[in-house]
Design an enzyme around this catalytic site. Structure first.
Site, PDB file in Angstrom:
ATOM      1  N   GLY A   1     -12.335   4.281  -4.283  1.00 28.56           N
ATOM      2  CA  GLY A   1     -11.340   3.256  -4.629  1.00 28.56           C
ATOM      3  C   GLY A   1     -11.951   1.882  -4.459  1.00 28.56           C
TER       4      GLY A   1
ATOM      5  N   GLY B   1      -9.984  -1.063  -5.075  1.00 30.43           N
ATOM      6  CA  GLY B   1      -8.860  -2.000  -5.162  1.00 30.43           C
ATOM      7  C   GLY B   1      -8.863  -2.915  -3.953  1.00 30.43           C
ATOM      8  N   ASN B   2      -7.713  -3.399  -3.597  1.00 29.40           N
ATOM      9  CA  ASN B   2      -7.581  -4.352  -2.499  1.00 29.40           C
ATOM     10  C   ASN B   2      -8.154  -3.798  -1.195  1.00 29.40           C
ATOM     11  OD1 ASN B   2      -6.694  -6.620  -1.099  1.00 29.40           O
ATOM     12  ND2 ASN B   2      -4.755  -5.637  -0.595  1.00 29.40           N
ATOM     13  N   ALA B   3      -7.842  -2.541  -0.886  1.00 23.84           N
ATOM     14  CA  ALA B   3      -8.330  -1.969   0.369  1.00 23.84           C
ATOM     15  C   ALA B   3      -9.810  -1.583   0.262  1.00 23.84           C
ATOM     16  CB  ALA B   3      -7.476  -0.756   0.744  1.00 23.84           C
ATOM     17  N   GLY B   4     -10.156  -0.837  -0.783  1.00 23.07           N
ATOM     18  CA  GLY B   4     -11.512  -0.289  -0.911  1.00 23.07           C
ATOM     19  C   GLY B   4     -12.583  -1.360  -1.064  1.00 23.07           C
TER      20      GLY B   4
ATOM     21  N   LYS C   1       9.890   1.313   1.178  1.00 21.90           N
ATOM     22  CA  LYS C   1       8.883   1.254   0.110  1.00 21.90           C
ATOM     23  C   LYS C   1       9.578   1.075  -1.218  1.00 21.90           C
ATOM     24  CE  LYS C   1       4.382   1.683  -0.251  1.00 21.90           C
ATOM     25  NZ  LYS C   1       3.378   1.530   0.830  1.00 21.90           N
TER      26      LYS C   1
END
Ligand code: GLU
Length: 422
Positions: free
Chosen positions: A219, A221-224, A106
Site C-alpha cells: 500500500g 496511500g497515506n499510511a503506507g 465509521k
C-alpha cells in the site's frame, strides 16, 4: 470450509473469542455485538454534465459509552454497510485501547473518486454532511479521513457543518483538517508515526535490529507512503518492496525515494518505478523480509496465504488486513503479528490531539504532538504485552490481538456498567 470474509462477521468473531477468554458479562457482550446506531443515506449530487447522480452513504456509531463516536469516512467503490460496521467496531476498540475519551464510529460512501472532478467531490462531501444533519457534532460524532478522503475533503465537510449549524467555530466537528484551518501539526503522518513507535517496541522485544532490517510495505496511500519514508528516516531500515492497487515493486538495494516519487508522479503508480522487479500484491506479502507492513485494506492475509508469510513481524498498519484464520496460523508459526487497532491508532490519537486543541483554541508544536503520541501508543503496547503475559501465566497462550481486545472490551464494558446500561 471456506473462511467467511465478511468484515462484520470477522469483527464479531474476534469479539466472541475475546469475550470467551475474559469471560465477559453476557449482556455487555450482547450490546457490543451490534452497533448502537447505523445510518444509510442517499446523497443527490449534480454532476458536471448536468445530470444528478444519487450516491449511497453510511455512518455507523458503534458505541458511545466512553465518549462521542470517532472514526474516518471512506470513499470507496466497493463500500458496504457491513464493512463500515466492522470498521466502526474496530474504532471502538482502538479508542478504548488508546484510552482516549471517544467511542467508535465509521462512515463510507460508495463512489470512485478517480472518476470524479474536484467540484463533484466537493458537492458529494457537502451532501454527506447535510444528509447526516444533527447526527454529527463535536460532542456527538467526530469524523476524520480514511481511504480516498483527504484534508481538503475534511475542510469542505467542516465548512458545510458551519453553514448548516450557524456557527463560526465548527473546527472540532471533524479532524484531519489542513493545518491552515486548525488541523493539528503532525496529524498528516501520525498514523504511520504511531506505527513506527510500535515497531520500535516490537523489534526491541524480538531482538531485531531495525538498522539492518528488510521491510516490505503493502500500500502506498497515506499510511503506507509515510511508513516507507519514516522507517528509512527514523531507523535507517531498508524498505525493499512497496505496492499499490496496481501491483508492487521489489528492489533488493532498497526502494530509491526519488525514483519512487517520480514513478508516482509520472505514472500515478509505484509500478512505474524504473528498475527493480515487478511483483503482484500476493508475492509482495510472501517476500522474505524481517518486517511486513500491510497498509492497504482488509482481508489481505487470510487462511489461504498465512502459511506463506515469511516475515518475523507483521505490523498491521491497515484496518483488518489479517483474518481470524490467518491470525491463528501466524500465532502457531510464531510470527509476531501486531494488531491493527494498536498499530494504526496513531491516526485517531493525532485526531484526539486536534480535537482537544480545537476545543481549547490553543495550538501545539509538531514535536509536542509526536512526544505525546509516543507516550500514549507505547503505553498501549506495554499494556497489551502485560495482559498477554498475565494470560500466559493462567495457562492461556493468546495472540497480541486477543490481549488487546481483552483490555479494550474491559474498558468499554466498565463504562457501560457504570452508566447503568446493564
Ligand atoms: N481513519 C483513521 C482510523 O481508521 C483515523 C480515524 C480518526 O482519526 O478518527 O483510525
Amino acid at each position: 470450509m471456506a473462511e467467511n470474509l465478511n468484515p462484520f462477521a470477522i469483527a464479531q468473531q474476534q469479539l466472541d473469542e475475546a469475550a470467551e477468554i475474559m469471560e465477559l458479562d453476557k449482556t455487555a457482550h450482547a450490546i457490543l455485538r451490534e452497533p448502537m446506531r447505523s445510518l444509510t443515506i442517499n446523497i443527490p449530487v449534480r454532476m458536471d454534465d448536468g445530470s444528478v447522480k444519487v450516491f449511497r452513504g453510511f455512518r455507523v456509531q458503534y458505541n458511545t459509552a466512553r465518549g462521542p463516536a470517532k472514526g474516518g469516512i471512506r470513499f470507496h467503490p466497493e463500500e458496504t454497510i457491513d464493512t463500515v460496521k466492522a470498521l466502526a467496531a474496530w474504532m471502538t476498540w482502538k479508542t478504548s485501547l488508546a484510552d482516549i475519551p471517544f467511542g467508535g464510529g465509521k462512515g463510507g460512501v460508495i463512489c470512485n473518486t478517480k472518476e470524479m472532478s474536484e467540484r463533484e467531490l466537493e458537492a458529494l462531501s457537502r451532501g454527506y454532511i447535510r444528509a447526516l444533519g444533527r447526527y454529527i457534532g463535536p460532542d456527538i460524532d467526530v469524523p476524520a479521513p480514511d481511504v480516498y478522503t483527504t484534508p481538503q475533503i475534511m475542510s469542505w465537510m467542516m465548512d458545510e457543518y458551519a453553514a448548516t449549524n450557524h456557527t463560526n467555530d465548527p473546527f472540532s466537528v471533524i479532524t484531519g483538517k489542513p493545518v491552515e484551518v486548525w488541523g493539528s501539526e503532525g496529524r498528516k503522518d501520525s498514523t504511520a508515526m504511531g506505527g513506527m513507535y510500535v515497531l520500535r517496541e516490537a523489534a526491541r522485544s524480538k531482538g531485531i535490529d531495525l538498522k539492518s532490517a528488510r521491510i516490505a510495505v503493502q500500500g502506498a496511500g497515506n499510511a503506507g507512503m509515510y511508513a516507507y519514508l519514516l522507517s528509512k528516516k527514523l531507523f535507517g531500515s531498508k524498505v525493499i518492496a512497496i505496492s499499490d492497487s496496481k501491483g508492487g515493486i521489489v528492489d533488493e538495494d532498497g526502494i530509491d525515494e526519488s525514483k519512487l516519487l517520480k514513478a508516482k508522479e509520472e505514472t500515478g503508480s509505484v509500478t512505474g518505478y524504473e528498475g527493480g522487479t515487478k511483483v503482484s500484491n500476493e508475492q509482495l506479502l510472501e517476500w522474505d523480509v524481517d518486517v511486513l507492513i500491510p497498509s492497504a485494506i482488509e482481508n489481505q492475509i487470510t487462511g489461504d496465504n498465512a502459511d506463506k508469510i515469511n516475515a518475523k513481524i507483521v505490523l498491521e498498519l491497515a484496518n483488518g488486513p489479517v483474518t481470524p484464520d490467518a491470525d491463528k496460523i501466524l500465532h502457531e508459526n510464531k510470527i509476531y503479528d501486531v494488531p491493527d487497532f494498536l498499530v494504526n491508532s496513531g491516526g485517531v490519537i493525532g485526531s484526539y490531539f486536534e480535537w482537544v486543541q480545537n476545543k481549547e483554541g490553543y495550538y501545539w508544536t509538531e514535536s509536542e504532538v509526536y512526544a505525546k503520541l509516543d507516550s500514549i501508543i507505547t503505553r498501549s503496547y506495554n499494556q497489551m504485552e502485560a495482559t498477554r503475559n498475565k494470560l500466559k501465566s493462567q495457562g492461556k497462550s493468546v495472540s497480541p490481538r486477543a490481549a488487546a481486545y481483552v483490555i479494550a472490551l474491559e474498558r468499554v464494558a466498565t463504562a457501560m456498567k457504570l452508566r447503568g446500561w446493564y
